[in-house]
Design a protein around this motif. Sequence first.
Motif, PDB file in Angstrom:
ATOM      1  N   THR A  91      25.730 -19.850  16.755  1.00  0.00           N
ATOM      2  CA  THR A  91      26.628 -20.728  15.999  1.00  0.00           C
ATOM      3  C   THR A  91      26.025 -22.100  15.692  1.00  0.00           C
ATOM      4  O   THR A  91      26.231 -22.616  14.588  1.00  0.00           O
ATOM      5  N   GLY A 144      32.688 -24.778  16.631  1.00  0.00           N
ATOM      6  CA  GLY A 144      31.550 -24.015  16.127  1.00  0.00           C
ATOM      7  C   GLY A 144      30.593 -23.569  17.207  1.00  0.00           C
ATOM      8  O   GLY A 144      29.507 -23.094  16.906  1.00  0.00           O
ATOM      9  N   TYR A 149      33.598 -19.200  19.732  1.00  0.00           N
ATOM     10  CA  TYR A 149      33.561 -17.856  19.150  1.00  0.00           C
ATOM     11  C   TYR A 149      34.143 -16.837  20.125  1.00  0.00           C
ATOM     12  O   TYR A 149      34.939 -15.969  19.738  1.00  0.00           O
ATOM     13  N   ASP A 296      29.058 -15.992  11.141  1.00  0.00           N
ATOM     14  CA  ASP A 296      29.283 -16.971  10.077  1.00  0.00           C
ATOM     15  C   ASP A 296      30.537 -16.626   9.281  1.00  0.00           C
ATOM     16  O   ASP A 296      31.359 -17.510   8.979  1.00  0.00           O
TER      17      ASP A 296
END
Length: 329
Positions: A91, A144, A149, A296
């Motif tokens: 990331t 991010g 995630y 992404d």
Amino acid sequence: MVELRAVLLLAAALLMGGCEKAAEPPKSSSDLSGVTLILGDQAKGLRTVVEASHALDGIDYKVQWANFQGAAPLFEALRAGAVDLGPAGDTPVLAAATGGTPLRIVAVRRSQARSIAILVPPDSPIHSVADLKGRNVVVSSARGSISQYLLIRALENAGVDEKDVNVGFVLPTDALPAFNAGKIEAWATFGVYQAFAEQKGARVLISGEGINTGLTFITASDEVLTDPLKRKALGDVLQRFAKAFEWAQQNPEEYARVFAKVNDIPLEVSQLLRKWGDESLLPVEERDVQALQQVDDLFVKKKIFPHRVEVQALTDTEVFSPQSLAAAP
């Protein structure tokens, strides 16, 4: 910031030195003696294994290390031309590319995603991801990140709306003591910070296995890749990095001791990190590109990143290829 300024000054000095030598006869296309690669690093993670394995012994070029405590300042330096190479998780690489940093992915470090997890205190009433509904969750270190995630995917898989979870972002160096003091209900974190917490009894609610890619990427600046001599040196240094990670796999106890000493952490914490699996450094494959593109796409969908990047276009598979790795001494 001081760290970044120092590296920028170093780059300026190197540039000025290059100008002073402009009148010298041109070097041979194979002579690397005048090449200096500035190798960016995070928390000495790459330098430790490279120096412990003596992987750079006998090189024909020069290297200088520039250490950073996180990916953001590392990529600021890469953008400024102050470093030639930088390792970072999936990331942060995407965040840098989204922001316009001129980089290319040249190698991948593969490991198990066990070193990413959502942790809770040992006596916590939270026993499943679904129990996070209505709870406070701290993510390290920023929007991010690989930890965010994991949280997003874990909540999605558990059928929990992100809006029903109170998410905050705290640097891991600040979050660790707060978590150990019982001030954090759930903590999405990674690496050595996770290992410290688990050594103190933290319970793993869910790890990144099966969710996170477990990939770290070696990126290089566009500038170094377009310089023929630097590109050649970069290819050699990547082959040596690969050998360094092979050494770490073959000597886990010795590497654990070296890692503990260099990073000033307890040996048992270093050993736990090694237990989770040491990394391999390999050429980038299509599956790596696809895995990174999926990350992404999710962050664009969640509006964490403002626009999509084409991962394939960010990748240079020629400087470090299966053929070059096989030919390495």
